[in-house]
Design a protein around this motif. Structure first.
Motif, PDB file in Angstrom:
ATOM      1  N   ASP A  18       0.816  -1.218   0.000  1.00 28.19           N
ATOM      2  CA  ASP A  18       0.000   0.000   0.000  1.00 28.19           C
ATOM      3  C   ASP A  18       0.849   1.268   0.000  1.00 28.19           C
ATOM      4  O   ASP A  18       0.549   2.228  -0.709  1.00 28.19           O
ATOM      5  N   ALA A  19       1.911   1.277   0.788  1.00 27.33           N
ATOM      6  CA  ALA A  19       2.770   2.463   0.866  1.00 27.33           C
ATOM      7  C   ALA A  19       3.433   2.740  -0.482  1.00 27.33           C
ATOM      8  O   ALA A  19       3.548   3.898  -0.902  1.00 27.33           O
ATOM      9  N   GLN A  20       3.864   1.696  -1.172  1.00 28.44           N
ATOM     10  CA  GLN A  20       4.465   1.881  -2.492  1.00 28.44           C
ATOM     11  C   GLN A  20       3.440   2.398  -3.491  1.00 28.44           C
ATOM     12  O   GLN A  20       3.767   3.235  -4.342  1.00 28.44           O
ATOM     13  N   MET A  21       2.213   1.914  -3.393  1.00 29.59           N
ATOM     14  CA  MET A  21       1.154   2.389  -4.286  1.00 29.59           C
ATOM     15  C   MET A  21       0.904   3.879  -4.060  1.00 29.59           C
ATOM     16  O   MET A  21       0.813   4.650  -5.018  1.00 29.59           O
ATOM     17  N   VAL A  22       0.811   4.289  -2.807  1.00 33.73           N
ATOM     18  CA  VAL A  22       0.603   5.701  -2.484  1.00 33.73           C
ATOM     19  C   VAL A  22       1.763   6.535  -3.030  1.00 33.73           C
ATOM     20  O   VAL A  22       1.557   7.605  -3.610  1.00 33.73           O
ATOM     21  N   ALA A  23       2.981   6.024  -2.877  1.00 35.57           N
ATOM     22  CA  ALA A  23       4.164   6.743  -3.358  1.00 35.57           C
ATOM     23  C   ALA A  23       4.146   6.887  -4.882  1.00 35.57           C
ATOM     24  O   ALA A  23       4.525   7.935  -5.417  1.00 35.57           O
ATOM     25  N   ILE A  24       3.703   5.860  -5.588  1.00 31.19           N
ATOM     26  CA  ILE A  24       3.649   5.924  -7.053  1.00 31.19           C
ATOM     27  C   ILE A  24       2.633   6.965  -7.498  1.00 31.19           C
ATOM     28  O   ILE A  24       2.895   7.741  -8.425  1.00 31.19           O
ATOM     29  N   PHE A  25       1.486   7.010  -6.853  1.00 31.38           N
ATOM     30  CA  PHE A  25       0.521   8.073  -7.161  1.00 31.38           C
ATOM     31  C   PHE A  25       1.161   9.435  -6.913  1.00 31.38           C
ATOM     32  O   PHE A  25       0.974  10.376  -7.676  1.00 31.38           O
ATOM     33  N   GLY A  26       1.926   9.544  -5.838  1.00 28.77           N
ATOM     34  CA  GLY A  26       2.573  10.801  -5.475  1.00 28.77           C
ATOM     35  C   GLY A  26       3.606  11.265  -6.483  1.00 28.77           C
ATOM     36  O   GLY A  26       3.857  12.467  -6.612  1.00 28.77           O
ATOM     37  N   LEU A  27       4.216  10.336  -7.201  1.00 31.54           N
ATOM     38  CA  LEU A  27       5.201  10.714  -8.219  1.00 31.54           C
ATOM     39  C   LEU A  27       4.580  11.530  -9.342  1.00 31.54           C
ATOM     40  O   LEU A  27       5.273  12.246 -10.053  1.00 31.54           O
ATOM     41  N   ASN A  28       3.286  11.401  -9.504  1.00 31.60           N
ATOM     42  CA  ASN A  28       2.583  12.202 -10.511  1.00 31.60           C
ATOM     43  C   ASN A  28       1.768  13.309  -9.830  1.00 31.60           C
ATOM     44  O   ASN A  28       0.771  13.778 -10.364  1.00 31.60           O
ATOM     45  N   GLU A  29       2.214  13.660  -8.623  1.00 22.85           N
ATOM     46  CA  GLU A  29       1.635  14.763  -7.860  1.00 22.85           C
ATOM     47  C   GLU A  29       0.153  14.573  -7.537  1.00 22.85           C
ATOM     48  O   GLU A  29      -0.612  15.528  -7.497  1.00 22.85           O
ATOM     49  N   GLN A  30      -0.255  13.323  -7.320  1.00 25.39           N
ATOM     50  CA  GLN A  30      -1.615  13.054  -6.869  1.00 25.39           C
ATOM     51  C   GLN A  30      -1.523  12.514  -5.449  1.00 25.39           C
ATOM     52  O   GLN A  30      -0.867  11.510  -5.202  1.00 25.39           O
ATOM     53  N   VAL A  31      -2.193  13.173  -4.557  1.00 26.24           N
ATOM     54  CA  VAL A  31      -2.192  12.751  -3.162  1.00 26.24           C
ATOM     55  C   VAL A  31      -3.350  11.784  -2.948  1.00 26.24           C
ATOM     56  O   VAL A  31      -4.508  12.124  -3.177  1.00 26.24           O
ATOM     57  N   VAL A  32      -3.009  10.558  -2.558  1.00 31.44           N
ATOM     58  CA  VAL A  32      -4.019   9.566  -2.210  1.00 31.44           C
ATOM     59  C   VAL A  32      -3.645   8.971  -0.862  1.00 31.44           C
ATOM     60  O   VAL A  32      -2.498   9.025  -0.444  1.00 31.44           O
ATOM     61  N   THR A  33      -4.616   8.404  -0.204  1.00 30.22           N
ATOM     62  CA  THR A  33      -4.374   7.775   1.097  1.00 30.22           C
ATOM     63  C   THR A  33      -4.358   6.252   0.928  1.00 30.22           C
ATOM     64  O   THR A  33      -4.831   5.720  -0.087  1.00 30.22           O
ATOM     65  N   LYS A  34      -3.839   5.584   1.938  1.00 31.06           N
ATOM     66  CA  LYS A  34      -3.867   4.126   1.927  1.00 31.06           C
ATOM     67  C   LYS A  34      -5.303   3.617   1.895  1.00 31.06           C
ATOM     68  O   LYS A  34      -5.590   2.602   1.263  1.00 31.06           O
TER      69      LYS A  34
END
Length: 164
Positions: A18-34
């Motif tokens: 889950d943490a890696q998934m959140v981080a991948i979304f963040g790489l495209n400047e999208q903030v998502v939660t677990k």
């Protein structure tokens, strides 16, 4: 295939938490939660399921490209608001840095051999007469082949660690 199916299959193939998934979304400047990620990964018939919009899947795939290939200089890629299997296939192929031979090998692993011409038709301009829409079975088998390849590599690495 739904966007949620694709996200689940990519997560499993790449063995992401889950943490890696959140981080991948963040790489495209999208903030998502677990919690959002868990809701998108929940099976369709289970309580708590939330449908993954095209825009969010596009952001994830663009983040995956950045994660696997590095940040590209220049302007940020434009987020696709309307996805189809051809676009998803193209983004996955870019993220995994797969050339034609490697992509065809994945189809062989999934017991669905296709020709070079069939493969190239998926990546043509939709206005060209040779363009072909990527049907669900082609995307599904590509993801199956990717999963088989990556999971086999992971098992081999684990065996090598145990023998050392």
């Amino acid at each position: 295939m739904t966007n949620n199916d694709i996200l689940r299959r990519v997560r499993y193939a790449l063995d992401l938490n889950d943490a890696q998934m959140v981080a991948i979304f963040g790489l495209n400047e999208q903030v998502v939660t677990k919690a959002q990620v868990k809701a998108w990964l929940t099976k369709n018939e289970e309580p708590g399921f939330v449908e993954l919009p095209d825009r969010d899947l596009s952001n994830f795939l663009d983040g995956l490209i950045t994660d696997k290939r590095g940040k590209k200089e220049g302007a940020k890629p434009v987020t696709t608001t309307r996805l189809n299997n051809n676009i998803i296939f193209r983004k996955l192929r870019i993220a995994m840095n797969l050339d034609e031979a490697a992509t065809l090998a994945l189809y062989e692993l999934a017991d669905m051999p296709i020709s070079r011409h069939e493969l190239s038709a998926f990546f043509r301009n939709p206005k060209q007469p040779q363009y072909r829409s990527c049907q669900d079975q082609f995307l599904r088998n590509f993801l199956n082949g990717l999963q088989i390849k990556l999971r086999a590599e992971e098992k081999l690495k684990q065996r090598l660690k145990k023998t050392n």
